[in-house]
Design a protein around this motif. Structure first.
Motif, PDB file in Angstrom:
ATOM      1  N   UNK A  82      -9.348   3.904  15.768  1.00 22.99           N
ATOM      2  CA  UNK A  82      -8.526   2.746  16.108  1.00 22.99           C
ATOM      3  C   UNK A  82      -8.723   1.635  15.080  1.00 22.99           C
ATOM      4  N   UNK A  83      -7.625   0.983  14.731  1.00 21.55           N
ATOM      5  CA  UNK A  83      -7.695  -0.099  13.753  1.00 21.55           C
ATOM      6  C   UNK A  83      -8.489  -1.258  14.338  1.00 21.55           C
ATOM      7  N   UNK A  86     -11.408  -6.480  10.446  1.00 23.87           N
ATOM      8  CA  UNK A  86     -12.705  -6.717   9.841  1.00 23.87           C
ATOM      9  C   UNK A  86     -13.481  -5.462   9.476  1.00 23.87           C
ATOM     10  N   UNK A  87     -12.914  -4.297   9.788  1.00 24.98           N
ATOM     11  CA  UNK A  87     -13.583  -3.042   9.481  1.00 24.98           C
ATOM     12  C   UNK A  87     -12.615  -2.103   8.759  1.00 24.98           C
ATOM     13  N   UNK A  88     -13.187  -1.271   7.910  1.00 27.51           N
ATOM     14  CA  UNK A  88     -12.400  -0.169   7.379  1.00 27.51           C
ATOM     15  C   UNK A  88     -13.077   1.135   7.771  1.00 27.51           C
ATOM     16  N   UNK A  89     -12.247   2.137   7.995  1.00 23.92           N
ATOM     17  CA  UNK A  89     -12.743   3.392   8.535  1.00 23.92           C
ATOM     18  C   UNK A  89     -12.362   4.570   7.649  1.00 23.92           C
ATOM     19  N   UNK A  90     -13.137   5.613   7.758  1.00 26.08           N
ATOM     20  CA  UNK A  90     -12.802   6.904   7.178  1.00 26.08           C
ATOM     21  C   UNK A  90     -12.936   7.948   8.269  1.00 26.08           C
ATOM     22  N   UNK A 108      -5.409  -1.186   5.827  1.00 26.13           N
ATOM     23  CA  UNK A 108      -5.280  -2.360   6.708  1.00 26.13           C
ATOM     24  C   UNK A 108      -4.049  -2.310   7.614  1.00 26.13           C
ATOM     25  N   UNK A 109      -3.071  -1.501   7.221  1.00 23.09           N
ATOM     26  CA  UNK A 109      -1.850  -1.383   8.028  1.00 23.09           C
ATOM     27  C   UNK A 109      -2.049  -0.491   9.247  1.00 23.09           C
ATOM     28  N   UNK A 142     -16.162   7.163  10.706  1.00 25.54           N
ATOM     29  CA  UNK A 142     -17.179   6.205  10.280  1.00 25.54           C
ATOM     30  C   UNK A 142     -16.479   4.890   9.976  1.00 25.54           C
ATOM     31  N   UNK A 143     -17.230   3.798  10.066  1.00 24.75           N
ATOM     32  CA  UNK A 143     -16.651   2.500   9.749  1.00 24.75           C
ATOM     33  C   UNK A 143     -17.677   1.633   9.032  1.00 24.75           C
ATOM     34  N   UNK A 144     -17.172   0.613   8.348  1.00 27.70           N
ATOM     35  CA  UNK A 144     -18.047  -0.394   7.733  1.00 27.70           C
ATOM     36  C   UNK A 144     -17.294  -1.718   7.737  1.00 27.70           C
TER      37      UNK A 144
END
Lengths: 149, 142
Positions: A82-83, A86-90, A108-109, A142-144
């Motif tokens: 899920x979007x 403040x985080x980006x995911x793989x 980001x979209x 995963x996210x960061x």
């Protein structure tokens, strides 16, 4: 790549749920692209044709990729794709279970971006669109925190 | 039989033939005619059979591994092994493919030649790997 080739590999991709965003090139692969790199082919296992961080686990197990994305890029395992502001995911695809097949990065979209082997980069509406016989299924997210400039 | 010479010019779109002196429809020539084909610019002679087998396997390999995510999957393909099995006669064609942007040839070239001219710092860098082999190939032509 031709529409026929895309359909053969990824039957769920249609003309409206993905778009091509680069030229094809063997210079980098999905793992490098997910890490934001375009100058090397990232893959464990040794040999001159592949780059992998020194000291990292060298099997093709998904675990090896998880550990590199955690240690090198600050990701940590999370429950879903899920979007989250403040985080980006793989997300990592595996087949059979535990064996790495592909990794995609969230934009980001909310769409996702993938480097398809030595083919093109594409943006696709969801990770599930690349699931199937070739890339298996998404099993790990995963996210960061979004890196600050 | 009188050898017939044609110049084989390999590019990314396939195989073109420039013939010297009269045009030849080499694909229709009977296999019992001895045909010497030189790769454009290298002067290395090779047979029609080898060129045929290389191009057929190249197409198969490219098509069937186009979106493979792992290097191991790409260089493990049977068509890749068949290309490597063509031996030293395939080297000029492999080099031409690398010049056209094709990658993943270091395994095959090392298998054929027994050498590894790629420096350690080029690991994973397909462009530098191609450059290393291009340099090696150039030294072999002198």
């Amino acid at each position: 790549m031709s529409a026929e080739q895309v359909q053969a590999w990824f039957p769920r991709l249609t003309g409206t749920n993905h778009r091509i965003t680069s030229q094809s090139t063997p210079q980098y692969n999905c793992a490098a692209w997910a890490a934001g790199c375009t100058d090397k082919w990232w893959e464990p296992g040794g040999g001159k044709g592949k780059f992998w961080p020194p000291g990292a686990r060298t099997t093709l197990a998904a675990r090896a990729y998880i550990e590199v994305f955690e240690s090198e890029f600050g990701y940590s395992v999370c429950p879903d794709g899920q979007l989250e502001p403040g985080y980006e995911k793989i997300c990592i695809y595996t087949s059979p279970p535990g064996v790495f097949k592909h990794v995609a990065r969230q934009l980001p979209t909310g769409w996702w971006t993938s480097k398809l082997g030595r083919g093109e980069d594409i943006e696709h509406q969801s990770p599930e669109l690349l699931e199937g016989d070739r890339y298996g299924h998404v099993t790990i997210y995963l996210k960061r925190p979004v890196p600050t400039e | 039989m009188t050898p017939t010479t044609a110049v084989l010019d390999v590019d990314s779109s396939g195989v073109r033939i420039e013939t010297v002196p009269p045009p030849l429809n080499w694909m229709e020539m009977p296999l019992n005619r001895q045909i010497v084909i030189s790769v454009s610019g290298s002067g290395v002679p090779m047979t029609r059979y080898l060129a045929d087998r290389f191009m057929a396997n190249l197409k198969s390999w490219r098509d069937e591994t186009l979106f493979s995510s792992t290097y191991e999957e790409i260089v493990s393909h049977p068509a890749y092994h068949r290309i490597a099995a063509l031996g030293s006669g395939a080297i000029p064609l492999i080099i031409e493919d690398m010049r056209s942007g094709g990658g993943f040839w270091t395994e095959a070239l090392t298998r054929i030649t027994g050498v590894d001219p790629v420096p350690a710092e080029a690991q994973g860098d397909n462009q530098r790997i191609a450059d290393s082999w291009e340099t090696w190939y150039s030294t072999q032509q002198r």
